[in-house]
Design a protein around this motif. Structure first.
Motif, short mmCIF file in Angstrom:
data_model
loop_
_atom_site.label_atom_id
_atom_site.label_comp_id
_atom_site.label_asym_id
_atom_site.label_seq_id
_atom_site.Cartn_x
_atom_site.Cartn_y
_atom_site.Cartn_z
N ALA A 263 0.79 -1.23 -0.06
CA ALA A 263 -0.17 -0.04 -0.09
C ALA A 263 0.69 1.33 -0.09
N VAL A 264 1.93 1.29 0.83
CA VAL A 264 2.79 2.37 0.98
C VAL A 264 3.45 2.83 -0.45
N ALA A 265 4.19 1.33 -0.86
CA ALA A 265 4.99 1.44 -1.92
C ALA A 265 4.50 1.98 -3.17
N GLY A 266 3.14 1.66 -3.27
CA GLY A 266 2.41 1.99 -4.63
C GLY A 266 2.14 3.43 -4.97
N TRP A 267 2.31 4.07 -3.50
CA TRP A 267 1.78 5.58 -3.66
C TRP A 267 3.04 6.08 -4.49
N ALA A 268 4.31 5.62 -4.43
CA ALA A 268 5.52 6.32 -4.92
C ALA A 268 5.41 5.91 -6.53
N ARG A 269 4.02 5.71 -7.11
CA ARG A 269 4.08 5.59 -8.63
C ARG A 269 3.97 6.91 -9.16
N PHE A 270 3.68 7.96 -8.36
CA PHE A 270 3.79 9.53 -8.60
C PHE A 270 4.96 9.98 -8.48
N PRO A 271 5.66 10.60 -9.44
CA PRO A 271 7.01 11.08 -9.47
C PRO A 271 7.31 12.02 -8.37
N SER A 272 6.16 12.82 -8.03
CA SER A 272 6.45 13.60 -6.87
C SER A 272 6.79 13.07 -5.58
N VAL A 273 5.74 12.11 -5.29
CA VAL A 273 6.07 11.34 -4.13
C VAL A 273 7.37 10.72 -3.97
N ARG A 274 7.62 9.91 -5.24
CA ARG A 274 8.99 9.20 -5.24
C ARG A 274 10.21 10.03 -4.99
N LYS A 275 10.26 11.44 -5.55
CA LYS A 275 11.13 12.36 -5.20
C LYS A 275 11.12 12.77 -3.87
N ALA A 276 9.90 13.12 -3.32
CA ALA A 276 9.86 13.41 -1.78
C ALA A 276 10.19 12.25 -0.81
N TRP A 277 10.14 11.10 -1.06
CA TRP A 277 10.36 10.11 -0.33
C TRP A 277 11.69 9.53 -0.43
N GLY A 278 12.20 9.62 -1.54
CA GLY A 278 13.64 9.39 -1.90
C GLY A 278 14.33 8.19 -0.97
N ALA A 279 15.33 8.24 -0.35
CA ALA A 279 16.26 7.34 0.54
C ALA A 279 15.26 6.72 1.41
N ARG A 280 14.24 7.28 2.19
CA ARG A 280 13.51 6.60 2.87
C ARG A 280 12.75 5.29 2.39
N LEU A 281 12.18 5.33 1.31
CA LEU A 281 11.42 4.39 0.47
C LEU A 281 12.40 3.32 -0.05
N ASP A 282 13.68 3.96 -0.47
CA ASP A 282 14.77 2.89 -0.81
C ASP A 282 15.17 2.05 0.54
N ALA A 283 15.26 2.74 1.62
CA ALA A 283 15.63 1.87 2.66
C ALA A 283 14.68 0.90 3.08
N GLN A 284 13.33 1.01 2.75
CA GLN A 284 12.42 0.04 3.19
C GLN A 284 12.45 -1.08 2.13
N VAL A 285 12.81 -0.87 1.09
CA VAL A 285 13.09 -1.82 -0.07
C VAL A 285 14.35 -2.68 0.53
N ASP A 286 15.20 -2.05 0.91
CA ASP A 286 16.43 -2.75 1.54
C ASP A 286 16.05 -3.68 2.68
N VAL A 287 15.33 -3.21 3.49
CA VAL A 287 14.76 -3.97 4.59
C VAL A 287 14.07 -5.07 4.18
N LEU A 288 13.28 -4.94 3.18
CA LEU A 288 12.36 -6.08 2.65
C LEU A 288 13.39 -7.22 2.14
N VAL A 289 14.39 -6.91 1.38
CA VAL A 289 15.23 -7.74 0.89
C VAL A 289 16.04 -8.21 1.93
N TYR A 290 16.24 -7.83 3.16
CA TYR A 290 17.11 -8.16 4.07
C TYR A 290 16.12 -9.41 4.86
N ARG A 291 14.96 -9.32 5.02
CA ARG A 291 14.18 -10.05 5.70
C ARG A 291 14.11 -11.45 4.78
N LEU A 292 14.36 -11.44 3.72
CA LEU A 292 14.29 -12.60 2.89
C LEU A 292 15.35 -13.70 3.71
#
Length: 369
Positions: free
Chosen positions: A228-257
């Motif tokens: 739900a959260v990551a899908g909101w980043a489909r808007f470029p303005s959101v992706r730019k605003a969240w930037g490294a914060r969202l990237d870090a959540q993707v990294d955590v998800l990969v670490y969880r594996l």
């Protein structure tokens, strides 16, 4: 839910999980399990999971569109004497305990993500109802606290489908709900829930034990909340605003594996009596994990790094192995018997097969679905 003794998932396994076996045809097993058992017209929760796999094309075993069966059979409305506009809703469960919408907005989210436009009308017991009207009722009932609740994932996913950055609506309490504030709060919730995993990742620990803390207090391990959260980043303005914060959540998800894989493998060795529930949990996790990153890629244009791409392949191999091991127990072949003995586990076996089949398809090579 797994038995309390499945705290065994917190056991440490010093070595990484064993290498996957040669590729085997697990995907058809997952697809068949979903399409066969999710097609029950009397189980709207199962129908919604079938739609997760096949979208608006999914049908009941009698051939009726699943979406129509869900709305016609289970949608409710306030008394016709109530002030307009009419308010529509789904009960969490039927009187006999069949799940309908155990998580707020699960059904509306499913209808939206399956490809139905807001103008689409469904036959209800009292006449046609449009998806736009169902969304209006969702907005009427929505409270901003859902953005910080483990139960908020489905409502957030639905609202992010019908709003753009800067959008707002008024709920039934007279509050003006600003979608940007809601989704920013949701990102903060995800970060907080993942804090222990983030610390473990930064410290280089092989795993963070699952003890129903943080993200593990969320349904399905918070993987719907990530979607739900990551899908909101489909808007470029959101992706730019969240930037490294969202990237870090993707990294955590990969670490969880790797973190969770070690714990599942340890549990299989330490608790052979719970082999089926552990394997179901493995199918749940790997399938939802692949679905989460597949949706993120398709909705935002995210391109995995080489290391992230390797993690995807590892997840597909792990899902393959877990599904085949589960098939070997006979659970897929005799879900009806399992339902009489352990109804919740049987439901998980159906719903998680649907998510796993969807996750598999999102990462399958062209022509290999």
């Amino acid at each position: 839910m797994l038995p309390s003794s499945m705290a065994l998932l917190g056991l440490t396994l010093s070595a990484p999980p064993p290498s996957p076996p040669p590729t085997a045809p697990a995907a058809p097993v997952l697809h068949a399990q979903c399409r066969t058992h999710a097609a029950d017209p009397g189980n709207p929760w199962a129908l919604a999971h079938g739609m997760d796999l096949d979208g608006r094309a999914f049908r009941t075993r009698e051939g009726r569109p699943a979406a129509e069966a869900i709305v016609a059979g289970f949608l409710r409305r306030e008394s016709p004497k109530a002030a307009p506009p009419a308010r529509y809703f789904f009960d969490a469960f039927t009187p006999d305990g069949t799940p309908v919408e155990p998580h707020p907005a699960l059904q509306v989210k499913t209808l939206l993500l399956s490809g139905h436009p807001l103008s689409h009308t469904f036959p209800a017991a009292w006449g046609p109802v449009s998806l736009r009207e169902l969304v209006a009722s969702l907005q009427h009932d929505f409270r901003p606290a859902l953005a910080t609740s483990p139960e908020g994932a489905w409502a957030l996913d639905a609202l992010s489908r019908v709003h753009k950055p800067g959008g707002a609506f008024q709920n039934g309490a007279g509050q003006t709900v600003r979608i940007d504030a809601v989704m920013d709060a949701a990102l903060g919730t995800l970060e907080s829930a993942n804090s222990a995993l983030a610390e473990g990742m930064k410290a280089g620990r092989a795993q963070v034990p699952k003890n129903k803390q943080g993200i593990y207090a969320h349904p399905c391990g918070g993987l719907h909340f990530f979607q739900a959260v990551a899908g909101w980043a489909r808007f470029p303005s959101v992706r730019k605003a969240w930037g490294a914060r969202l990237d870090a959540q993707v990294d955590v998800l990969v670490y969880r594996l790797g973190s969770e894989a070690r714990q599942y493998e340890a549990a299989l060795v330490a608790a052979p009596a719970f082999r089926v529930p552990v394997l179901v949990q493995m199918v749940k996790f790997y399938g939802h994990w692949l679905e989460a990153l597949g949706r993120y890629r398709d909705e935002t244009g995210w391109k995995p790094t080489p290391a992230q791409a390797r993690a995807v392949e590892q997840a597909r191999a792990a899902l393959e192995r877990a599904a085949l091991q589960l098939e070997a127990t006979g659970a897929f072949r005799d879900t009806a018997t399992l339902a009489r003995k352990e109804p919740q586990l049987a439901l998980d076996l159906v719903g998680d097969a649907c998510h796993a089949a969807r996750g598999w398809d999102l990462w399958a090579p062209p022509g290999a679905k």
